[in-house]
Write a protein that holds these residues in place. Structure first.
Motif, short mmCIF file in Angstrom:
data_model
loop_
_atom_site.label_atom_id
_atom_site.label_comp_id
_atom_site.label_asym_id
_atom_site.label_seq_id
_atom_site.Cartn_x
_atom_site.Cartn_y
_atom_site.Cartn_z
N ASN A 110 -8.20 5.83 1.92
CA ASN A 110 -9.59 6.28 1.85
C ASN A 110 -9.99 7.16 3.03
OD1 ASN A 110 -9.98 4.86 -0.55
ND2 ASN A 110 -10.67 3.00 0.51
N LEU A 111 -9.13 7.27 4.05
CA LEU A 111 -9.43 8.08 5.23
C LEU A 111 -9.15 9.55 4.95
CD1 LEU A 111 -7.82 5.90 8.07
CD2 LEU A 111 -10.21 5.91 7.31
N GLN A 159 -6.41 9.93 9.22
CA GLN A 159 -5.14 9.24 8.97
C GLN A 159 -4.17 9.48 10.12
OE1 GLN A 159 -3.51 10.30 5.18
NE2 GLN A 159 -5.05 9.15 4.00
N SER A 186 -3.88 -4.32 1.47
CA SER A 186 -5.31 -4.07 1.76
C SER A 186 -5.46 -2.93 2.76
CB SER A 186 -5.95 -5.35 2.29
OG SER A 186 -7.29 -5.11 2.69
N TRP A 187 -4.65 -2.96 3.82
CA TRP A 187 -4.70 -1.89 4.83
C TRP A 187 -4.28 -0.55 4.22
CZ3 TRP A 187 -1.88 -4.96 9.27
CH2 TRP A 187 -2.80 -5.84 9.86
N GLN A 200 -4.71 0.47 1.20
CA GLN A 200 -5.81 1.00 0.41
C GLN A 200 -6.87 1.63 1.31
OE1 GLN A 200 -5.98 1.35 -2.94
NE2 GLN A 200 -7.79 2.57 -2.44
N GLU A 201 -7.19 0.95 2.43
CA GLU A 201 -8.16 1.49 3.38
C GLU A 201 -7.64 2.80 3.99
OE1 GLU A 201 -11.18 0.54 3.96
OE2 GLU A 201 -11.02 -1.14 2.57
#
Length: 244
Positions: free
Chosen positions: A183-184, A189, A176-177, A179-180
């Motif tokens: 998106n940065l 990042q 989950s992290w 994937q997030e």
């Protein structure tokens, strides 16, 4: 110890080859019936009867020994012929009276470097009289085959293990992290990577507490790390000075 066989005359070998050629299932491993023992035994019996009619009476075992000896001699001569063709000068001409007859049908089944695929099952090779390089080639082929099968089995087992493995809570959270994180933007990042690394570092030391992380605080205490848009503060408070 088996008695030593008398040598066949050149004309006898020629006659033997003339007869053997008529029974290809006995010497041609490429034929479908070559692996059929019943058919081969029948052909062998008929051929031995024909040999007896030509005053060359012998049993199955004697024939195997004699025919192998003929093939080995032919193979050596064939090697000389092929080797001479690679060099400049005259091509080697075998002096064996029966060479041409043997060459007319044995060349396609007698190899000078590699050996027939059914070599280990061929009764003509099963008398323990293989040459050292032939034994070495068979042993090497077996080892390579075994190693390849073992590696294939290992990879298959590993693949099945990975497919059957169920992700635990940490795996799910990490995905989950991840994937997030994707998106940065690139610069975000960089900040996120540094902040995460700092948190994990303090966590390994056991110095994290509920007030350790402060993001984008207006006031920055002395000794904290800051950026124009992000403040990631890791307060490391000793047990003697921290009172929650």
């Amino acid at each position: 110890m088996a008695p030593k066989l008398s040598r066949l005359r050149a004309d006898e070998i020629s006659n033997l080859l003339e007869i053997v050629e008529s029974y290809p299932v006995i010497w041609n491993a490429n034929l479908e019936d070559y692996s059929n023992r019943r058919v081969r035994d029948e052909q062998m019996s008929q051929m031995l009867m024909e040999l007896e009619a030509w005053n060359m009476k012998m049993d199955k075992e004697e024939f195997k020994v004699r025919f192998k000896s003929i093939k080995d001699t032919y193979r050596k001569e064939l090697r000389k012929v092929k080797a001479s063709k690679k060099r400049r000068g005259l091509v080697y001409t075998p002096r064996l009276h029966w060479y041409e007859k043997a060459d007319s049908f044995l060349q396609k089944v007698v190899c000078t470097r590699s050996y027939p695929p059914n070599m280990e099952q061929d009764p003509y090779y099963a008398d323990g009289s293989l040459e050292p390089e032939q034994k070495e080639a068979i042993s090497l082929n077996k080892k390579i085959k075994t190693d390849v099968e073992a590696k294939r089995s290992e990879l298959l087992s590993l693949s099945c293990s990975l497919l059957n493995r169920c992700d635990d809570a940490v795996d799910v959270l990490a995905k989950s992290w991840a994937q997030e994180f994707r998106n940065l933007s690139e610069d975000q990042q960089i900040y996120a990577r540094k902040g995460i690394n700092d948190i994990l570092f303090e966590g390994r030391l056991g110095t994290l507490h509920r007030h350790s992380v402060k993001i984008n605080e207006n006031s920055i205490e002395q000794g904290k790390v800051s950026s124009p848009n992000l403040v990631l503060s890791l307060e490391t408070i000793s047990n003697s000075s921290f009172d929650d």
